[in-house]
Structure formats: structure tokens, C-alpha cells
Design a protein around this motif. Structure first.
Motif, mmCIF file in Angstrom:
data_model
loop_
_atom_site.group_PDB
_atom_site.id
_atom_site.type_symbol
_atom_site.label_atom_id
_atom_site.label_comp_id
_atom_site.label_asym_id
_atom_site.label_seq_id
_atom_site.Cartn_x
_atom_site.Cartn_y
_atom_site.Cartn_z
ATOM 1 N N UNK A 158 -16.061 19.322 28.445
ATOM 2 C CA UNK A 158 -16.393 17.850 27.978
ATOM 3 C C UNK A 158 -17.217 17.086 29.020
ATOM 4 N N UNK A 159 -18.404 16.968 28.797
ATOM 5 C CA UNK A 159 -19.290 15.875 29.316
ATOM 6 C C UNK A 159 -19.436 14.782 28.943
ATOM 7 N N UNK A 160 -18.869 13.475 29.699
ATOM 8 C CA UNK A 160 -19.076 12.261 29.265
ATOM 9 C C UNK A 160 -20.118 11.510 30.079
ATOM 10 N N UNK A 161 -21.254 11.073 29.699
ATOM 11 C CA UNK A 161 -22.374 10.541 30.409
ATOM 12 C C UNK A 161 -22.814 9.194 29.978
ATOM 13 N N UNK A 162 -23.051 8.389 30.915
ATOM 14 C CA UNK A 162 -23.582 7.014 30.420
ATOM 15 C C UNK A 162 -24.600 6.650 31.252
ATOM 16 N N UNK A 163 -25.441 5.776 30.732
ATOM 17 C CA UNK A 163 -26.498 4.990 31.396
ATOM 18 C C UNK A 163 -28.130 5.595 31.253
ATOM 19 N N UNK A 164 -28.933 4.760 31.147
ATOM 20 C CA UNK A 164 -30.338 4.869 31.022
ATOM 21 C C UNK A 164 -30.908 6.146 32.045
ATOM 22 N N UNK A 165 -30.388 5.787 33.272
ATOM 23 C CA UNK A 165 -30.722 6.731 34.479
ATOM 24 C C UNK A 165 -30.450 7.902 34.316
ATOM 25 N N UNK A 166 -29.724 8.433 33.272
ATOM 26 C CA UNK A 166 -29.501 9.862 33.092
ATOM 27 C C UNK A 166 -30.376 10.472 32.288
ATOM 28 N N UNK A 167 -31.303 9.806 31.492
ATOM 29 C CA UNK A 167 -32.168 10.264 30.582
ATOM 30 C C UNK A 167 -33.144 11.553 31.138
ATOM 31 N N UNK A 168 -33.962 11.306 32.372
ATOM 32 C CA UNK A 168 -34.640 12.582 32.888
ATOM 33 C C UNK A 168 -34.095 13.551 33.105
ATOM 34 N N UNK A 169 -32.680 13.518 33.751
ATOM 35 C CA UNK A 169 -31.887 14.731 33.714
ATOM 36 C C UNK A 169 -31.484 15.429 32.843
ATOM 37 N N UNK A 170 -31.166 14.509 31.674
ATOM 38 C CA UNK A 170 -30.777 15.247 30.425
ATOM 39 C C UNK A 170 -31.803 15.984 29.650
#
Length: 243
Positions: free
Chosen positions: A190-202
Motif C-alpha cells: 500500500x502506497x500512501x502519497x500526498x502532495x503536489x510535489x509528487x506529481x512529476x515522479x508519479x
């Protein structure tokens, strides 16, 4: 592999959905196997989730808690994943001390600590050397560089496939971390990911093709279930990605 991506409206909804999923896996594991094994992640994102778990009425004696990675600092250090989980959850409930399995960080040599934790996992799961145990659930976060656990881009730890535990490296600082094949053996990741700064990596991680060594979260492909729970700022570009 069953892969599910969900985008939640905000951090509160992310916590609620994560809690629901963990409780579902917990009750199923206890019903089927008599115990629930979970490996925790660090960082700030899971803290509200741990606080929410602490408010539940659960069969604590049947829950065993491990860590997917740990900074190489004393257990009472502000940066310790163990300390954060203790303050948010484990110290608040009647969980037997023998059910809490922190990564050792007191040795002078991180490689020794990695070996000790590997031995603890083998003893607990009763697995032979070279055999990978199956956690019921491994909780992961993701950095804006695409790392997860302490599996950082272009580091030696990404290539370790014959060990359960290895030494990660963050800007020259050692970490203790689960290896890719150990994570991929889990019944549920289970990945739990928050924050706009994660969008490029996602965007790189969910691309059909890409550089696994540059974005290590791409390497997490468990045989069973893979869940990505994202808040709206992180996942706003990914609403259509479900399969």
C-alpha cells in the motif's frame, strides 16, 4: 497482480481510506492465519494514519509491527521512524512489546544491523536463507524523487535481490531498508502519497515504460495486490488510471 489506484479529495480522506484498507487486511489475516504482520513507513504522511489506528479497538496481541526502512539514528532521535510510530500509535495501545520489531540502529556498522534484522525476520517467519517471507501488508510512502523505503535512485540497494534487508544510502547517510524482492513478496503493498510535489515522479512511475533505477517505486510490482492511494494534489493527473 491486482493494481488499484485511487485519488482521494484531501489528506483526511486519504487517512480514512488507508485505515479502512488496513483494517480489512488485518481482520482477514487474523481470521485466516491467526496474526497480522505489517511493515510501517516513515516520513510525515503516515502519522495521521498511525494516530487513527491507535484509536481503534483491535486484537493488539495478534498484530506484529515491523519497519520497511529506518534512518541510522538512535531510537529516540527526532528523525527515527520507530520513534514517530511509537508516539503516534504504538505507545498509545496495549501492544505487547514482543510484537514490536524495530530495526536495530545501535551497531557501529549498518551492514551488521541489516544482517541482524534479516535474521530476525527469518526467525519470526521461519524461512530459510534465500527464502522471502510474505508480509500481510507493507505500507510505503514515496519521495518526490520517486524513492520508496530507503531505495533511492541509482543506489546499490536497488540491485540487491538475494537479501531481505540491505543498507540504503541517502546523500551519504546510511539507512536500513527492505529489498525490492522482499517488498514484492507481500500479500498487499500500500502506497500512501500526498502532495503536489509528487506529481512529476508519479507520471514517470505510472508511464508504460521508464527508468526503474531513476524512479525506484517502479520496481515495486508485488505478486498479489498493489494499492496506490493519493490525495488530490498528488493524483489530480491520474484519475483515469485504474486497472
Amino acid at each position: 497482480m491486482k493494481k488499484i489506484i485511487e485519488v482521494l479529495p484531501d489528506g483526511a480522506a486519504l487517512t480514512v481510506r488507508s485505515l479502512d484498507l488496513i483494517l480489512d487486511k488485518l481482520h482477514s489475516a487474523i481470521q485466516e492465519r491467526g496474526a497480522f504482520t505489517i511493515a510501517l513507513s516513515g516520513g510525515s504522511t503516515p502519522k495521521p494514519l498511525y494516530e487513527a489506528i491507535a484509536r481503534q479497538n483491535l486484537p493488539w496481541d495478534k498484530i506484529h509491527v515491523f519497519w520497511g526502512d529506518e534512518r541510522y539514528v538512535p531510537s529516540d532521535h527526532p528523525d527515527s521512524n520507530f520513534r514517530m510510530a511509537g508516539e503516534a500509535w504504538l505507545n498509545q495501545v496495549n501492544l505487547p512489546a514482543s510484537n514490536i520489531h524495530p530495526m536495530p540502529t545501535e551497531q557501529a556498522d549498518p551492514a551488521t544491523s541489516a544482517h541482524l534484522y534479516e535474521q530476525e525476520l527469518q526467525d519470526f517467519f521461519k524461512t530459510a536463507p534465500g527464502e522471502f517471507p510474505a508480509f500481510d501488508l507493507i505500507l510505503l510512502g514515496m519521495g518526490d524523487d520517486g524513492h520508496t523505503a530507503s531505495l533511492f535512485p541509482h543506489t546499490d540497494a536497488l540491485q540487491v535481490c538475494d537479501r531481505l534487508i540491505t543498507v540504503g544510502n541517502k546523500d551519504g547517510q546510511p539507512r536500513i531498508t527492505f529489498t525490492v524482492p522482499l517488498i514484492n513478496q507481500a500479500r498487499c503493498v500500500l502506497f500512501v502519497v500526498a502532495g503536489a510535489n509528487k506529481r512529476p515522479a508519479l507520471a514517470q512511475i505510472f508511464a508504460p515504460t521508464g527508468d526503474d533505477l531513476a524512479y525506484p517505486s517502479r520496481l515495486i510490482q508485488p505478486q498479489a495486490e498493489l494499492w496506490w492511494l493519493l490525495d488530490q494534489p498528488a493524483g489530480q493527473d491520474l484519475h483515469s488510471l485504474t486497472n
